[in-house]
Design an enzyme around this catalytic site. Sequence first.
Site, PDB file in Angstrom:
ATOM      1  N   GLN A   1       0.819  -1.215   0.000  1.00  0.00           N
ATOM      2  CA  GLN A   1       0.000   0.000   0.000  1.00  0.00           C
ATOM      3  C   GLN A   1       0.859   1.274   0.000  1.00  0.00           C
ATOM      4  OE1 GLN A   1      -0.259  -2.548   2.052  1.00  0.00           O
ATOM      5  NE2 GLN A   1      -2.346  -3.330   2.160  1.00  0.00           N
TER       6      GLN A   1
ATOM      7  N   TYR B   1     -12.659 -11.007   5.100  1.00  0.00           N
ATOM      8  CA  TYR B   1     -12.478 -10.592   6.514  1.00  0.00           C
ATOM      9  C   TYR B   1     -13.737  -9.870   6.989  1.00  0.00           C
ATOM     10  CZ  TYR B   1      -7.725 -11.615   5.128  1.00  0.00           C
ATOM     11  OH  TYR B   1      -6.612 -12.226   4.630  1.00  0.00           O
TER      12      TYR B   1
ATOM     13  N   ASP C   1      -8.792 -16.258  10.315  1.00  0.00           N
ATOM     14  CA  ASP C   1      -8.171 -14.936  10.460  1.00  0.00           C
ATOM     15  C   ASP C   1      -9.276 -13.911  10.752  1.00  0.00           C
ATOM     16  OD1 ASP C   1      -5.803 -13.049   8.384  1.00  0.00           O
ATOM     17  OD2 ASP C   1      -6.820 -12.568  10.279  1.00  0.00           O
TER      18      ASP C   1
ATOM     19  N   HIS D   1      -8.765 -10.841  11.560  1.00  0.00           N
ATOM     20  CA  HIS D   1      -8.305  -9.592  10.918  1.00  0.00           C
ATOM     21  C   HIS D   1      -8.702  -8.348  11.710  1.00  0.00           C
ATOM     22  CE1 HIS D   1      -6.815  -7.559   7.229  1.00  0.00           C
ATOM     23  NE2 HIS D   1      -6.286  -8.733   6.994  1.00  0.00           N
TER      24      HIS D   1
ATOM     25  N   GLU E   1       1.183  -9.931  11.944  1.00  0.00           N
ATOM     26  CA  GLU E   1       1.453  -9.417  10.591  1.00  0.00           C
ATOM     27  C   GLU E   1       1.503  -7.891  10.558  1.00  0.00           C
ATOM     28  OE1 GLU E   1      -2.023 -11.201   8.665  1.00  0.00           O
ATOM     29  OE2 GLU E   1      -2.639  -9.168   8.138  1.00  0.00           O
TER      30      GLU E   1
ATOM     31  N   GLU F   1       2.251 -19.883   5.681  1.00  0.00           N
ATOM     32  CA  GLU F   1       1.164 -19.452   4.783  1.00  0.00           C
ATOM     33  C   GLU F   1       1.682 -19.491   3.353  1.00  0.00           C
ATOM     34  OE1 GLU F   1      -0.051 -15.445   5.480  1.00  0.00           O
ATOM     35  OE2 GLU F   1      -1.926 -15.677   4.382  1.00  0.00           O
TER      36      GLU F   1
END
Length: 398
Positions: free
Chosen positions: A41, A156, A204, A206, A256, A333
Amino acid sequence: MIIIRDVKAILTAPEGINLVVVKIETSEPGLHGLGCATFTQRYLTVASAIEDHLKPFLIGKDVQRIEDIWQTAMVSGYWRNGPEFNNALSGVDMALWDIKGKIAGLPVYQLLGGKCREGAAIYKHADGNSKEEVGENVRACLEEGYRYVRCQMGLYGGRDHKIVKPDNALDGVYYDPKVYMRGIIEMFEHLRSTIGWEVELIHDSHERLTPIDAVGFAKQLEKFQLFYLEDALPPEQIEWFKLIRQHTTTPIAMGELFNNPNEWMPLISGRLIDYIRIHVSQIGGITPAQKMISLCEAYGIRTAWHGPGDVSPVGHAVNVHLDVSSINFGIQEWNGFKDEIHEVFSGIPESRNGYVYPNEKPGLGIDMDEKMAAKFPCENVVPAWTLARLPDGTSARP
Ligand code: GCO
Ligand code: MG
């Protein structure tokens, strides 16, 4: 002494995901290194940190002095531990480890202590808009040989469920935390009752729930014996992991989003997580990651390095070198690659029957075709999913 002659950021998006790779060229003809600096990003900011700040700092330095370069570069701007510079420094760090392996004629995993296992067990993502569709996709993963599967229902926080918004509600990706939670409980009830207990299941969250809902959600999930529940809380609420620990034995994974040691230290030293989910380039590369592995081993915590589409093949290769050489490896992952990635990168670790294997070349084993890389330009767009909103339009941590 072999010195650094040039440092450049290579920007490419073969899969439509912005990737940043650092290439370091040296005074030894033909000797270069590659490192992953991917923060998808903010790829332009990372590229500037590489070209405008790190490059002048590095030119002329001894390629072998990885630790000294990492330590001095990290504080060269005085303020430290930010995501953009950490990623830039990661690209340099990984490239220097790549070069050191090439000088030694050894794969990087050998420099880290050698193999503890031939291959690293991997998990794949299964998703769907209903519990039945998720079930079909989990079965497909099992047929491919995966024994670990991450299960989501609407990526998510869930999507497409009925949301009553206020008048003139702003744009965004709306979700209802309670509907999401109930749906996931039903999904795991369906998966365990139709597919059984042989498969290791991951979810997840998130950071989509309030802290107290996250505690309750982790508790409700306990009966499904997940391999782990990931990102139950946002980094700003890590104190609440104590309550999750007090209420449930659901294994917890987090990391993460971490950049600063003050984020992971309390969770590791307090034994509040079971798996560390660091995005290796977000903490500055192999040099800090190998220290984190030893720290986690001391506290009984295993690794589960972040391995999404927004990690370059160089970063995925680093994950695998770390995976095979760590005694406290947990899981990796791994979601595979589109064909286009192979037009740019060669030497990508191969996955077979639920395991991924490092290639045996010296260094990280990856090379890239810069001309082909230029064929896939990056795009400066804000991913829609980062604009998460609650039913009343309040923005939520994505
Ligand atoms: C995962 C992550 C990713 C992130 C993505 C952000 O567990 O793989 O949650 O899906 O959302 O890497 O850019
Ligand atoms: Mg995640």
